[in-house]
Design a protein around this motif. Structure first.
Motif, short mmCIF file in Angstrom:
data_model
loop_
_atom_site.label_atom_id
_atom_site.label_comp_id
_atom_site.label_asym_id
_atom_site.label_seq_id
_atom_site.Cartn_x
_atom_site.Cartn_y
_atom_site.Cartn_z
N LYS A 160 22.93 10.10 23.06
CA LYS A 160 22.26 10.96 22.07
C LYS A 160 22.98 12.31 21.97
CE LYS A 160 17.87 11.16 22.63
NZ LYS A 160 16.54 11.56 23.18
N GLU A 161 23.44 12.82 23.09
CA GLU A 161 24.14 14.11 23.10
C GLU A 161 25.43 14.05 22.29
OE1 GLU A 161 21.17 13.89 26.01
OE2 GLU A 161 22.91 12.56 25.77
N GLU A 162 26.16 12.94 22.42
CA GLU A 162 27.40 12.78 21.66
C GLU A 162 27.11 12.64 20.17
OE1 GLU A 162 31.37 12.51 20.67
OE2 GLU A 162 30.41 13.19 22.53
N VAL A 163 26.05 11.92 19.84
CA VAL A 163 25.66 11.79 18.44
C VAL A 163 25.33 13.16 17.85
CG1 VAL A 163 23.87 10.90 16.87
CG2 VAL A 163 24.83 9.42 18.64
N LEU A 164 24.57 13.97 18.59
CA LEU A 164 24.21 15.30 18.11
C LEU A 164 25.47 16.15 17.90
CD1 LEU A 164 22.19 17.53 17.44
CD2 LEU A 164 22.01 18.02 19.89
N LYS A 165 26.42 16.03 18.80
CA LYS A 165 27.66 16.79 18.70
C LYS A 165 28.42 16.42 17.42
CE LYS A 165 32.02 17.66 21.16
NZ LYS A 165 32.81 17.33 22.38
N VAL A 166 28.53 15.11 17.14
CA VAL A 166 29.24 14.65 15.94
C VAL A 166 28.52 15.11 14.67
CG1 VAL A 166 29.88 12.59 14.61
CG2 VAL A 166 30.29 12.66 17.08
N VAL A 167 27.20 14.92 14.65
CA VAL A 167 26.41 15.29 13.46
C VAL A 167 26.46 16.79 13.22
CG1 VAL A 167 24.06 15.41 12.54
CG2 VAL A 167 24.87 13.29 13.60
N SER A 168 26.30 17.58 14.27
CA SER A 168 26.26 19.04 14.13
C SER A 168 27.60 19.58 13.66
CB SER A 168 25.88 19.69 15.47
OG SER A 168 24.58 19.30 15.86
N LEU A 169 28.69 19.07 14.23
CA LEU A 169 30.01 19.57 13.85
C LEU A 169 30.32 19.22 12.39
CD1 LEU A 169 32.49 21.07 14.75
CD2 LEU A 169 33.48 18.91 15.56
#
Length: 387
Positions: A324-333
């Motif tokens: 989930k943390e990696e998904v948030l990183k991709v989406v946010s960037l």
């Protein structure tokens, strides 16, 4: 379920058409619209227990009981490989395409799957009741006979009425239409179920699906969207019920249009896809751009949207390959990238001297670089407009 043990009361040459469906499901012409059918008053379905409110379908097990004996399978990946008919899995029936791609034989059997799907053609048509991604609960019968279609359609109707929908309010439409999956062309009979004018799902009989050049089989495909069914029968207050607190007093269609791109981005990014200029990554980039444009002035918490979406998809059988943390990183960037681009577009529309700053970085770093070319009050003015 061993389909070979099912006794077919209809011979294989029986033609499945509107008359056959009406006769065997107890349907008659609707007096108000002759192109629609309704259940005959003499056709009885068990009445559900009277409760103060309708209970929504909240997990796959809530539905499996209505298709007792039909085996459940794991959902396919959302991002399909090159060579398949679509970029994304758009319906549970596409598992048949997966079977053929892996070189396995299609055999006479039935299965159910709660399949997360993406239909990116809807990304610009989002409103309450319409989304670019959802759970498509599908029941499939391979090498099916007409009685398989009748049995499964009957079970779907029982599911709907057991949720508290009056059998007398249901309407049905039967159409014979040509279709194709990639190079495979076939004909199908489509039996669509409505309640209150809203489509709840479809029961499809594919007459002649071409497995090879010299082999064709019939397939029954029962499919419906979980979110839409719950919303259409008023079992949930909103279409995206897991985000009820976001709706508040705001326009429901507006809120749905903001939530939808994040939900869909989570599915794509959850399988390790990164934003790019082609294929799956390009759709991810398009969705982010729409989120940024639609969320102006809303102060939306992206982390909360990602967290809720990630857990929702997992509950229905989705198996992400990244955290989930990696998904948030991709989406946010990617959202930052599109926000930065919007900043420059807004600046350009005001006739300000063009500046050159790389948009592919976090917005905080982007604005620092912009500060070398623009005064702070001008930056604050633009930020306020697109916040």
């Amino acid at each position: 379920m061993n389909m070979d043990r099912v006794k077919n009361k209809y011979p294989q040459e029986t033609e499945l058409n509107k008359d056959f469906i009406a006769q065997n499901l107890g349907l008659v012409a609707d007096e108000e619209r002759q192109d629609f059918l309704r259940l005959s008053p003499s056709t009885h379905y068990e009445k559900p227990q009277v409760t103060s409110e309708r209970k929504p379908l909240e997990k796959p097990e809530d539905i499996f009981q209505y298709f007792d004996g039909v085996k459940s399978i794991e959902p396919d990946a959302v991002c399909r490989p090159k060579g398949d008919t679509t970029f994304f899995t758009s319906a549970g029936v596409q598992h048949i395409e997966t079977v053929l791609r892996t070189g396995s034989d299609l055999k006479r059997e039935a299965f159910v799957v709660s399949q997360p799907v993406i239909r990116s053609q809807f990304m610009d048509k989002i409103k309450e009741g319409t989304s670019s991604s959802f759970i498509n609960f599908s029941v499939e019968s391979v090498d099916a006979k007409p009685d398989d279609f009748i049995k499964l359609s009957n079970q779907f109707i029982k599911l709907i009425t057991s949720l508290g929908v009056s059998a007398s309010s249901l309407r049905f439409q039967v159409e014979n239409v040509p279709d194709r999956w990639g190079s495979r062309k076939f004909t199908k009979t489509q039996f669509t179920i409505y309640a209150g004018g809203i489509e709840l799902g479809e029961c499809v009989y594919i007459h002649d699906y071409p497995v090879t050049e010299d082999k064709k089989i019939s397939i029954v495909d029962i499919g419906f969207g979980i979110e839409r069914l719950n919303w259409a029968i008023n079992a949930t207050k909103h279409y995206f019920t897991e985000f009820d607190e976001l709706y508040d007093q705001a326009d429901a269609d507006k809120i749905a249009s903001i939530i939808d791109p994040i939900r869909t981005m989570v599915l794509i990014a959850g399988e390790g896809t990164k934003p790019s200029s082609h294929d799956h990554g390009y759709r991810l980039r398009q969705l982010s751009k729409r989120f940024v444009q639609r969320s102006i002035g809303t102060n939306t918490n992206v982390a909360e949207l990602v967290d809720t979406s990630y857990e929702f998809w997992k509950k229905w059988g989705y198996k992400p390959t990244v955290s989930k943390e990696e998904v948030l990183k991709v989406v946010s960037l990617e959202n930052d990238r599109n926000y930065n681009g919007l900043f420059l577009e807004t600046l350009g529309r005001e006739g300000t001297t063009e500046i050159y700053v790389d948009i592919n970085q976090p917005t905080q770093d982007f604005l620092k670089q912009v500060g070398f070319s623009l005064p702070k009050d001008k930056i604050d003015e633009i930020v306020k407009k697109i916040a």
